[in-house]
Design a protein around this motif. Structure first.
Motif, PDB file in Angstrom:
ATOM      1  N   UNK A  15       9.551  92.660  19.159  1.00 22.92           N
ATOM      2  CA  UNK A  15       9.815  93.553  18.019  1.00 22.92           C
ATOM      3  C   UNK A  15       9.462  92.909  16.686  1.00 22.92           C
ATOM      4  N   UNK A  16       9.600  91.588  16.600  1.00 22.41           N
ATOM      5  CA  UNK A  16       9.328  90.856  15.356  1.00 22.41           C
ATOM      6  C   UNK A  16       8.004  90.086  15.431  1.00 22.41           C
ATOM      7  N   UNK A  17       7.117  90.553  16.304  1.00 23.81           N
ATOM      8  CA  UNK A  17       5.775  89.986  16.433  1.00 23.81           C
ATOM      9  C   UNK A  17       5.825  88.487  16.752  1.00 23.81           C
ATOM     10  N   UNK A  18       6.889  88.035  17.393  1.00 23.55           N
ATOM     11  CA  UNK A  18       7.086  86.625  17.758  1.00 23.55           C
ATOM     12  C   UNK A  18       7.051  85.712  16.536  1.00 23.55           C
ATOM     13  N   UNK A  19       7.439  86.264  15.381  1.00 24.83           N
ATOM     14  CA  UNK A  19       7.573  85.464  14.168  1.00 24.83           C
ATOM     15  C   UNK A  19       9.044  85.094  13.975  1.00 24.83           C
ATOM     16  N   UNK A  20       9.309  83.949  13.318  1.00 21.10           N
ATOM     17  CA  UNK A  20      10.695  83.524  13.098  1.00 21.10           C
ATOM     18  C   UNK A  20      11.435  84.485  12.174  1.00 21.10           C
ATOM     19  N   UNK A  21      12.785  84.408  12.161  1.00 21.51           N
ATOM     20  CA  UNK A  21      13.531  85.216  11.193  1.00 21.51           C
ATOM     21  C   UNK A  21      13.150  84.813   9.770  1.00 21.51           C
ATOM     22  N   UNK A  22      13.215  85.762   8.856  1.00 26.30           N
ATOM     23  CA  UNK A  22      12.946  85.461   7.446  1.00 26.30           C
ATOM     24  C   UNK A  22      14.085  84.623   6.869  1.00 26.30           C
ATOM     25  N   UNK A  23      13.793  83.874   5.848  1.00 23.57           N
ATOM     26  CA  UNK A  23      14.861  83.241   5.074  1.00 23.57           C
ATOM     27  C   UNK A  23      15.631  84.353   4.373  1.00 23.57           C
ATOM     28  N   UNK A  24      16.754  84.023   3.782  1.00 23.97           N
ATOM     29  CA  UNK A  24      17.603  85.055   3.169  1.00 23.97           C
ATOM     30  C   UNK A  24      17.216  85.376   1.730  1.00 23.97           C
TER      31      UNK A  24
END
Length: 188
Positions: free
Chosen positions: A149-158
């Motif tokens: 769902x997130x294109x295998x990218x890490x979570x964004x910083x806040x």
């Protein structure tokens, strides 16, 4: 001796107040968890605009909040394509649409996105001696990542304002410096 004690007391009081304010600000948005990175299946992580792909076994911090928003909220501007096939993944969360790279649109970190409360609202982004108004169309998810769902990218910083190429152009940032920039933003 009296004035020295008064100055010392005053400076100590200033120190305590400053420390308390910084501590309070830091307490407002603490990490909410961690996600273990998984390697994307071949061809599943779009690295357009130098996007990161999750690293197998690496731990990524997640946030359910963002720093408090104000009239000059400090943030970090990143580059994203909101077009179909771009590194933004699927359609935007606010309108289930794709958006041209030539349109000033942004995704905000989860806390600022605030359960879609800023959807299709305008924000003013300032940097490099310029300002641009952009429309919020998506969330830069700070709570999840490293999955399909997130294109295998890490979570964004806040503290992310993820912006289209049109925003970078309007801020007159040289193309070879696109990708990361300290900015301020506010609701327009």
């Amino acid at each position: 001796m009296k004035s020295f004690c008064s100055k010392a007391s005053f400076l100590f009081l200033v120190f305590l107040i400053t420390t308390n304010l910084l501590y309070s600000e830091a307490q407002q948005c603490r990490p909410s968890g961690r996600i273990k990175g998984e390697k994307a299946p071949s061809g599943q992580c779009n690295q357009e605009n130098d996007s990161d792909c999750c690293v197998q076994g690496k731990m990524y911090t997640t946030y359910q909040c963002s720093p408090s928003a104000s009239t000059h909220t400090k943030a970090y501007l990143t580059l994203n394509s909101f077009q179909k096939g771009g590194d933004g993944g699927g359609p935007s969360a606010c309108d289930n649409q794709y958006h041209s790279d030539d349109t000033p649109v942004v995704a905000l970190s989860t806390g600022w996105f605030n359960n879609k409360s800023r959807c299709l609202n305008k924000i003013t982004i300032s940097a490099n001696g310029r300002s641009v108004v952009a429309t919020v169309v998506d969330e830069c998810d700070s709570t999840m990542g490293c999955d399909k769902e997130h294109d295998y990218q890490p979570p964004c910083n806040n503290n992310i304002v993820d912006a289209s190429k049109a925003v970078w152009k309007a801020l007159d940032v040289p193309h070879d410096q696109w990708g990361g920039l300290d900015i301020t933003w506010s609701d327009a």
